[in-house]
Write a protein that holds these residues in place. Structure first.
Motif: not given
Length: 186
Positions: A1-11, A114-127
């Motif tokens: 499974m691709a990590p969520l933070y990878h998706l958010c940072s790529q977008i 851009p319509v989306l200015s910021r996309m950030s991860v809230v929940s991480k594997p460590s927290r």
């Protein structure tokens, strides 16, 4: 499974570089998050494809394994004298390699911004960050709901993982359920 933070940072980085179309790794959580971004108007289209590009709109989408073709009727004894039987060719196209599948997003811009200015991860594997229904109601009312959950801004969406799947904050409030806060998009 691709990590969520990878998706958010790529977008987010693709919007900063003003790319028109990007491919992100295919997984069930990524598909759900991309569909939410499409439903909320942050991207203009979502399509499944491979590394070369999205599949055509009329191409069949393979969701499972290929099934074997149904048995063709055999030729009758009277037609056995012909050299080639009068059967249709049963070509089965195999499903694409799941490791090569990608989700293609067409990014959306308004007046070259851009319509989306910021996309950030809230929940991480460590927290891991979980929110109850009461905390989600406070976030929706633009109030702080703890040290990690700030109130929602205008135009912000909050994406949650709940027992009903990955849904947006408005849908979680309708379902009256809490869950893990995955990411936010503004």
């Amino acid at each position: 499974m691709a990590p969520l933070y990878h998706l958010c940072s790529q977008i987010q980085n693709s919007f900063k570089w003003q790319l028109r179309r990007i491919a992100v790794p295919n997984s069930k959580p990524n598909r759900a998050i991309c569909q939410i971004l499409y439903d909320e108007g942050f991207v203009s289209s979502v399509a499944l494809g491979d590394e070369t590009g999205p599949f055509p709109a009329n191409a069949p989408v393979f969701t499972g394994l290929a099934t074997s073709p149904s048995p063709q009727p055999t030729s009758t004894p009277s037609s056995s004298s012909s050299a080639t039987p009068n059967r249709k060719s049963a070509l089965v196209t195999p499903p694409p390699n799941p490791a090569r599948l990608r989700i293609w997003l067409d990014l959306k811009y308004k007046h070259s911004r851009p319509v989306l200015s910021r996309m950030s991860v809230v929940s991480k594997p460590s927290r891991r960050v979980y929110a109850s229904l009461r905390e989600l109601q406070a976030v929706a009312a633009a109030r702080r709901a703890g040290p990690l959950l700030k109130g929602q801004e205008v135009g912000q969406i909050t994406i949650l993982d709940t027992p009903y799947g990955i849904i947006e904050l408005k849908e979680a409030l309708k379902q009256e359920v809490g869950g893990e806060v995955l990411c936010i998009a503004v």
